[in-house]
Design a protein around this motif. Structure first.
Motif, PDB file in Angstrom:
ATOM      1  N   PHE A  48     -45.733  60.594 -79.778  1.00 36.94           N
ATOM      2  CA  PHE A  48     -46.994  60.967 -80.392  1.00 36.94           C
ATOM      3  C   PHE A  48     -46.912  60.864 -81.911  1.00 36.94           C
ATOM      4  CE2 PHE A  48     -46.936  63.258 -76.339  1.00 36.94           C
ATOM      5  CZ  PHE A  48     -48.103  62.749 -75.776  1.00 36.94           C
ATOM      6  N   PRO A  49     -48.063  60.809 -82.585  1.00 38.33           N
ATOM      7  CA  PRO A  49     -48.064  60.687 -84.054  1.00 38.33           C
ATOM      8  C   PRO A  49     -47.281  61.826 -84.715  1.00 38.33           C
ATOM      9  CG  PRO A  49     -50.258  60.292 -83.176  1.00 38.33           C
ATOM     10  CD  PRO A  49     -49.428  60.782 -82.036  1.00 38.33           C
ATOM     11  N   ARG A  50     -46.476  61.466 -85.709  1.00 38.90           N
ATOM     12  CA  ARG A  50     -45.660  62.425 -86.465  1.00 38.90           C
ATOM     13  C   ARG A  50     -44.773  63.272 -85.554  1.00 38.90           C
ATOM     14  NH1 ARG A  50     -45.895  60.233 -91.416  1.00 38.90           N
ATOM     15  NH2 ARG A  50     -48.037  59.601 -91.899  1.00 38.90           N
ATOM     16  N   SER A  51     -44.265  62.667 -84.503  1.00 40.47           N
ATOM     17  CA  SER A  51     -43.427  63.381 -83.544  1.00 40.47           C
ATOM     18  C   SER A  51     -42.131  62.616 -83.309  1.00 40.47           C
ATOM     19  CB  SER A  51     -44.174  63.594 -82.217  1.00 40.47           C
ATOM     20  OG  SER A  51     -45.343  64.356 -82.414  1.00 40.47           O
ATOM     21  N   THR A  52     -41.253  63.220 -82.541  1.00 43.41           N
ATOM     22  CA  THR A  52     -39.974  62.602 -82.203  1.00 43.41           C
ATOM     23  C   THR A  52     -39.760  62.645 -80.699  1.00 43.41           C
ATOM     24  OG1 THR A  52     -38.745  64.667 -82.448  1.00 43.41           O
ATOM     25  CG2 THR A  52     -38.957  63.291 -84.408  1.00 43.41           C
ATOM     26  N   SER A  53     -38.818  61.823 -80.244  1.00 47.77           N
ATOM     27  CA  SER A  53     -38.453  61.795 -78.831  1.00 47.77           C
ATOM     28  C   SER A  53     -37.010  61.315 -78.713  1.00 47.77           C
ATOM     29  CB  SER A  53     -39.386  60.860 -78.044  1.00 47.77           C
ATOM     30  OG  SER A  53     -39.042  60.843 -76.672  1.00 47.77           O
ATOM     31  N   ASP A  54     -36.331  61.768 -77.665  1.00 46.76           N
ATOM     32  CA  ASP A  54     -34.936  61.372 -77.434  1.00 46.76           C
ATOM     33  C   ASP A  54     -34.816  60.611 -76.127  1.00 46.76           C
ATOM     34  OD1 ASP A  54     -33.846  62.451 -79.764  1.00 46.76           O
ATOM     35  OD2 ASP A  54     -33.650  64.436 -78.857  1.00 46.76           O
ATOM     36  N   VAL A  55     -33.970  59.591 -76.161  1.00 40.49           N
ATOM     37  CA  VAL A  55     -33.656  58.801 -74.970  1.00 40.49           C
ATOM     38  C   VAL A  55     -32.168  58.988 -74.673  1.00 40.49           C
ATOM     39  CG1 VAL A  55     -33.551  56.487 -73.966  1.00 40.49           C
ATOM     40  CG2 VAL A  55     -35.464  57.117 -75.463  1.00 40.49           C
ATOM     41  N   ILE A  56     -31.836  59.330 -73.440  1.00 45.54           N
ATOM     42  CA  ILE A  56     -30.449  59.547 -73.040  1.00 45.54           C
ATOM     43  C   ILE A  56     -29.950  58.323 -72.285  1.00 45.54           C
ATOM     44  CG2 ILE A  56     -28.833  61.032 -71.812  1.00 45.54           C
ATOM     45  CD1 ILE A  56     -30.231  62.338 -74.208  1.00 45.54           C
ATOM     46  N   VAL A  57     -28.856  57.752 -72.773  1.00 42.45           N
ATOM     47  CA  VAL A  57     -28.229  56.594 -72.133  1.00 42.45           C
ATOM     48  C   VAL A  57     -26.902  57.059 -71.523  1.00 42.45           C
ATOM     49  CG1 VAL A  57     -27.337  54.254 -72.430  1.00 42.45           C
ATOM     50  CG2 VAL A  57     -29.295  55.037 -73.798  1.00 42.45           C
ATOM     51  N   THR A  58     -26.761  56.868 -70.220  1.00 42.43           N
ATOM     52  CA  THR A  58     -25.550  57.298 -69.515  1.00 42.43           C
ATOM     53  C   THR A  58     -24.825  56.089 -68.957  1.00 42.43           C
ATOM     54  OG1 THR A  58     -26.579  59.405 -68.904  1.00 42.43           O
ATOM     55  CG2 THR A  58     -24.624  58.731 -67.660  1.00 42.43           C
ATOM     56  N   MET A  59     -23.564  55.950 -69.336  1.00 43.36           N
ATOM     57  CA  MET A  59     -22.731  54.876 -68.797  1.00 43.36           C
ATOM     58  C   MET A  59     -22.068  55.380 -67.511  1.00 43.36           C
ATOM     59  SD  MET A  59     -19.619  52.736 -70.603  1.00 43.36           S
ATOM     60  CE  MET A  59     -18.521  54.159 -70.683  1.00 43.36           C
ATOM     61  N   GLN A  60     -22.200  54.602 -66.454  1.00 40.68           N
ATOM     62  CA  GLN A  60     -21.604  54.993 -65.179  1.00 40.68           C
ATOM     63  C   GLN A  60     -20.080  55.007 -65.286  1.00 40.68           C
ATOM     64  OE1 GLN A  60     -23.717  56.055 -62.813  1.00 40.68           O
ATOM     65  NE2 GLN A  60     -25.319  55.564 -64.309  1.00 40.68           N
ATOM     66  N   ALA A  61     -19.438  55.776 -64.404  1.00 41.51           N
ATOM     67  CA  ALA A  61     -17.978  55.871 -64.403  1.00 41.51           C
ATOM     68  C   ALA A  61     -17.367  54.495 -64.179  1.00 41.51           C
ATOM     69  CB  ALA A  61     -17.518  56.837 -63.319  1.00 41.51           C
ATOM     70  N   GLN A  62     -16.391  54.140 -65.017  1.00 42.39           N
ATOM     71  CA  GLN A  62     -15.752  52.827 -64.965  1.00 42.39           C
ATOM     72  C   GLN A  62     -14.357  52.942 -64.340  1.00 42.39           C
ATOM     73  OE1 GLN A  62     -17.535  49.913 -66.143  1.00 42.39           O
ATOM     74  NE2 GLN A  62     -19.049  51.560 -65.908  1.00 42.39           N
ATOM     75  N   LYS A  63     -14.006  51.960 -63.514  1.00 44.64           N
ATOM     76  CA  LYS A  63     -12.703  51.942 -62.846  1.00 44.64           C
ATOM     77  C   LYS A  63     -11.627  51.254 -63.696  1.00 44.64           C
ATOM     78  CE  LYS A  63     -14.715  51.931 -58.207  1.00 44.64           C
ATOM     79  NZ  LYS A  63     -14.789  51.214 -56.907  1.00 44.64           N
ATOM     80  N   GLU A  64     -12.063  50.402 -64.627  1.00 45.00           N
ATOM     81  CA  GLU A  64     -11.111  49.680 -65.463  1.00 45.00           C
ATOM     82  C   GLU A  64     -11.565  49.737 -66.915  1.00 45.00           C
ATOM     83  OE1 GLU A  64     -10.772  45.716 -64.038  1.00 45.00           O
ATOM     84  OE2 GLU A  64      -9.810  46.277 -62.153  1.00 45.00           O
ATOM     85  N   ALA A  65     -10.592  49.692 -67.806  1.00 53.67           N
ATOM     86  CA  ALA A  65     -10.894  49.682 -69.238  1.00 53.67           C
ATOM     87  C   ALA A  65     -10.680  48.278 -69.780  1.00 53.67           C
ATOM     88  CB  ALA A  65      -9.991  50.667 -69.982  1.00 53.67           C
ATOM     89  N   PRO A  66     -11.553  47.807 -70.674  1.00 48.00           N
ATOM     90  CA  PRO A  66     -11.342  46.480 -71.284  1.00 48.00           C
ATOM     91  C   PRO A  66     -10.045  46.471 -72.091  1.00 48.00           C
ATOM     92  CG  PRO A  66     -13.087  47.675 -72.411  1.00 48.00           C
ATOM     93  CD  PRO A  66     -12.751  48.470 -71.189  1.00 48.00           C
ATOM     94  N   SER A  67      -9.352  45.357 -72.062  1.00 43.14           N
ATOM     95  CA  SER A  67      -8.044  45.273 -72.717  1.00 43.14           C
ATOM     96  C   SER A  67      -8.137  45.495 -74.216  1.00 43.14           C
ATOM     97  CB  SER A  67      -7.401  43.912 -72.428  1.00 43.14           C
ATOM     98  OG  SER A  67      -8.256  42.864 -72.861  1.00 43.14           O
TER      99      SER A  67
END
Length: 222
Positions: free
Chosen positions: A60-79
């Protein structure tokens, strides 16, 4: 922060403290400094990996909002701990009667007479937070085992010094008494020598014997 015509977006880098087999979230802060209602939509190059809530909405005008980004659980980590995933946040002016359920993909199509702001966001992996330092067992009220050992050593040393001082005082007293007894014994012998009778009385023999026994006891104890 991205300062576009419609929305200010913060941050531009979505930072995730990466941990295996654990969901991790971060937030995107949107600020609408205009007098218009602004509709937004969030896209990602890897939709199966991330959950975005809400992925569309109205600020809305002169207002704020938050977006939540969730990364799913990962089985491997990038090298190299590098991530190539990207996000795209689009925003357009909406009518005052528009609600989130009315938002469609067509609203963000770039057509003549329609301004669509776009902001690209990238994903950054951070090392996981360090675990807290372990507290040494056996410590009480903030004191470490080394401090306790130091205190005990100081106490034992003080007790030892006290015992040694007491023994030294007793030894000095015994030696003093022993010297006094020797002097008395010498006087008795001198008197016996000067005796007119030239003999040793029975009483003097008892006295000398008693003094000898007592002197031996004192010397043995010292």
């Amino acid at each position: 922060m991205s300062s576009g015509d419609l929305l200010n977006i913060e941050p531009l880098d979505l930072k995730f403290p990466f941990e295996l087999k654990k969901q991790i979230s971060c937030s995107i802060h949107l600020s609408n400094n205009t007098e218009n209602h602004v509709a937004f939509k969030v896209k990602t190059t890897n939709p199966k990996k991330y959950c975005v809530r809400p992925n569309t909405g109205i600020v809305f005008p002169r207002s704020t909002s938050d977006v939540i980004v969730t990364m799913q659980a990962q089985k491997e980590a990038p090298s190299d701990m590098q991530c190539k995933d990207k996000f795209l946040l689009q925003s357009v002016v909406a009518s005052a009667v528009t609600n989130p359920k009315d938002i469609t993909q067509e609203m963000f199509n770039k057509e003549e007479g329609r301004v669509v702001d776009e902001c690209k966001l990238k994903v950054v992996y951070l090392p996981p937070p360090s675990p807290p330092s372990p507290v040494a067992e056996g410590s009480e009220e903030g004191s470490s085992p080394k401090e306790s050992m130091k205190d005990n050593g100081h106490q034992n040393g003080s007790e030892a010094k006290s015992v040694i001082s007491r023994l030294m005082a007793e030894k000095a007293s015994a030696l003093k008494q022993s010297n006094r007894l020797r002097q008395e014994l010498e006087l008795v012998k001198h008197d016996m020598t000067r005796s007119r009778s030239g003999g040793i009385s029975f009483i003097l023999v008892i006295v000398v014997g008693f003094l000898g026994i007592f002197l031996g006891y004192i010397l043995k104890r010292s």
